[in-house]
Write a protein that holds these residues in place. Structure first.
Motif, PDB file in Angstrom:
ATOM      1  N   GLY A  13       0.779  -1.259   0.051  1.00 10.50           N
ATOM      2  CA  GLY A  13      -0.028   0.339  -0.183  1.00 10.50           C
ATOM      3  C   GLY A  13       0.732   0.800  -0.114  1.00 10.50           C
ATOM      4  N   THR A  14       2.428   0.805   0.238  1.00  9.91           N
ATOM      5  CA  THR A  14       3.218   2.450   0.350  1.00  9.91           C
ATOM      6  C   THR A  14       4.280   2.672  -0.897  1.00  9.91           C
ATOM      7  N   GLU A  15       4.053   1.394  -1.932  1.00 12.40           N
ATOM      8  CA  GLU A  15       4.931   1.535  -3.404  1.00 12.40           C
ATOM      9  C   GLU A  15       4.840   2.546  -3.664  1.00 12.40           C
ATOM     10  N   ASP A  16       3.895   3.279  -4.138  1.00 15.38           N
ATOM     11  CA  ASP A  16       4.192   4.817  -4.648  1.00 15.38           C
ATOM     12  C   ASP A  16       4.479   4.944  -4.125  1.00 15.38           C
ATOM     13  N   PHE A  18       7.009   5.377  -1.545  1.00 14.17           N
ATOM     14  CA  PHE A  18       8.562   4.637  -1.734  1.00 14.17           C
ATOM     15  C   PHE A  18       8.919   4.709  -2.522  1.00 14.17           C
ATOM     16  N   ALA A  19       8.382   4.873  -4.227  1.00  7.87           N
ATOM     17  CA  ALA A  19       8.745   5.079  -5.567  1.00  7.87           C
ATOM     18  C   ALA A  19       9.469   6.615  -5.542  1.00  7.87           C
ATOM     19  N   ALA A  20       8.428   7.583  -5.110  1.00  7.46           N
ATOM     20  CA  ALA A  20       8.501   8.819  -4.274  1.00  7.46           C
ATOM     21  C   ALA A  20       9.512   8.897  -4.203  1.00  7.46           C
ATOM     22  N   ALA A  21       9.523   9.060  -3.144  1.00  6.37           N
ATOM     23  CA  ALA A  21      11.069   8.870  -1.711  1.00  6.37           C
ATOM     24  C   ALA A  21      12.284   8.965  -2.395  1.00  6.37           C
ATOM     25  N   GLU A  45       5.628  -9.244 -10.748  1.00  8.86           N
ATOM     26  CA  GLU A  45       5.267 -10.962 -10.250  1.00  8.86           C
ATOM     27  C   GLU A  45       5.007 -10.345  -8.419  1.00  8.86           C
ATOM     28  N   SER A  46       5.622  -9.796  -7.633  1.00  9.64           N
ATOM     29  CA  SER A  46       5.616  -9.259  -6.827  1.00  9.64           C
ATOM     30  C   SER A  46       5.906  -7.609  -6.320  1.00  9.64           C
ATOM     31  N   PRO A  47       5.038  -6.804  -6.655  1.00  9.51           N
ATOM     32  CA  PRO A  47       4.699  -5.443  -6.926  1.00  9.51           C
ATOM     33  C   PRO A  47       5.603  -4.599  -5.702  1.00  9.51           C
ATOM     34  N   SER A  48       5.672  -5.428  -4.121  1.00 10.27           N
ATOM     35  CA  SER A  48       5.913  -4.888  -3.188  1.00 10.27           C
ATOM     36  C   SER A  48       7.623  -5.252  -3.252  1.00 10.27           C
ATOM     37  N   ARG A  49       8.280  -5.638  -3.852  1.00 10.72           N
ATOM     38  CA  ARG A  49       9.868  -5.611  -4.071  1.00 10.72           C
ATOM     39  C   ARG A  49      10.270  -4.799  -5.329  1.00 10.72           C
ATOM     40  N   PHE A  50      10.847  -3.970  -4.706  1.00 10.28           N
ATOM     41  CA  PHE A  50      12.179  -3.714  -5.163  1.00 10.28           C
ATOM     42  C   PHE A  50      13.757  -3.098  -5.515  1.00 10.28           C
ATOM     43  N   VAL A  51      14.205  -3.391  -6.611  1.00  2.00           N
ATOM     44  CA  VAL A  51      15.817  -3.853  -6.339  1.00  2.00           C
ATOM     45  C   VAL A  51      16.388  -2.463  -6.935  1.00  2.00           C
ATOM     46  N   ARG A  76      18.715   7.058   4.514  1.00  2.00           N
ATOM     47  CA  ARG A  76      16.824   6.152   5.628  1.00  2.00           C
ATOM     48  C   ARG A  76      16.402   7.239   5.794  1.00  2.00           C
ATOM     49  N   GLU A  77      16.612   7.945   6.434  1.00  2.00           N
ATOM     50  CA  GLU A  77      15.157   8.816   6.268  1.00  2.00           C
ATOM     51  C   GLU A  77      14.300   9.087   5.714  1.00  2.00           C
ATOM     52  N   ILE A  78      14.394   9.283   4.537  1.00  2.00           N
ATOM     53  CA  ILE A  78      13.902   9.428   3.970  1.00  2.00           C
ATOM     54  C   ILE A  78      13.102   8.096   2.553  1.00  2.00           C
ATOM     55  N   ILE A  79      13.289   6.714   2.903  1.00  2.00           N
ATOM     56  CA  ILE A  79      13.193   5.767   2.201  1.00  2.00           C
ATOM     57  C   ILE A  79      12.571   4.588   3.058  1.00  2.00           C
ATOM     58  N   GLY A  80      13.114   5.196   4.779  1.00  2.00           N
ATOM     59  CA  GLY A  80      13.618   3.655   5.176  1.00  2.00           C
ATOM     60  C   GLY A  80      11.785   3.574   5.929  1.00  2.00           C
ATOM     61  N   PRO A  81      11.351   4.497   6.147  1.00  2.00           N
ATOM     62  CA  PRO A  81       9.747   4.493   6.435  1.00  2.00           C
ATOM     63  C   PRO A  81       8.867   3.196   5.475  1.00  2.00           C
ATOM     64  N   PHE A  82       9.457   2.803   4.960  1.00  2.00           N
ATOM     65  CA  PHE A  82       8.331   2.383   3.964  1.00  2.00           C
ATOM     66  C   PHE A  82       8.712   1.035   3.634  1.00  2.00           C
ATOM     67  N   PHE A  83      10.340   0.579   4.942  1.00  2.00           N
ATOM     68  CA  PHE A  83      10.308  -0.579   4.679  1.00  2.00           C
ATOM     69  C   PHE A  83       9.411  -1.815   5.377  1.00  2.00           C
ATOM     70  N   ALA A  84       9.106  -3.227   4.673  1.00  2.00           N
ATOM     71  CA  ALA A  84       8.461  -3.573   5.387  1.00  2.00           C
ATOM     72  C   ALA A  84       9.981  -4.492   6.550  1.00  2.00           C
ATOM     73  N   GLY A  85      11.133  -4.321   6.312  1.00  2.00           N
ATOM     74  CA  GLY A  85      11.926  -5.403   7.295  1.00  2.00           C
ATOM     75  C   GLY A  85      13.407  -4.257   6.321  1.00  2.00           C
ATOM     76  N   ASP A  86      14.498  -5.650   6.830  1.00  2.00           N
ATOM     77  CA  ASP A  86      15.734  -4.718   6.506  1.00  2.00           C
ATOM     78  C   ASP A  86      16.522  -5.326   5.170  1.00  2.00           C
ATOM     79  N   PRO A  87      16.506  -4.206   4.668  1.00  2.00           N
ATOM     80  CA  PRO A  87      16.749  -4.487   2.863  1.00  2.00           C
ATOM     81  C   PRO A  87      18.254  -5.192   3.201  1.00  2.00           C
TER      82      PRO A  87
END
Length: 96
Positions: A13-16, A18-21, A45-51, A76-87
């Motif tokens: 639900g936060t993918e877009d 995250f992409a903007a961040a 296939e896994s839209p919540s996965r970014f590489v 990390r302050e900008i993109i970290g809030p969207f993480f579901a776990g550690d990269p």
């Protein structure tokens, strides 16, 4: 040349957002000495996965030049809030 491969699982639900961040934070990478290029991909296939694929001149350009700089906490302050776990982050070389 060294390739950093960073695998991110993003909260559904936060993918877009995250992409903007990422687009907002990308310049923090780009101004780092030893940075060559960056490309962010999103799973089909896994839209919540970014590489994130970042080319660096050396491992140290990433691990010291970026990670130990004042830019990394901002990143990390900008993109970290969207993480579901550690990269998961690894480095690789081209096979020649």
């Amino acid at each position: 040349m060294v390739l950093e491969i960073a695998d991110f699982d993003i909260r559904p639900g936060t993918e877009d957002q995250f992409a903007a961040a990422y687009l907002q934070a990308r310049d923090l990478l780009a101004v780092t000495p030893g940075f060559v290029s960056a490309r962010m991909t999103r799973g089909i296939e896994s839209p919540s996965r970014f590489v994130l694929l970042v080319e660096w001149q050396s491992v140290e350009a990433h691990t010291v030049g970026f990670r130990e700089s004042d830019r990394f906490p901002k990143w990390r302050e900008i993109i970290g809030p969207f993480f579901a776990g550690d990269p998961k982050v690894e480095h690789a070389n081209d096979v020649r």
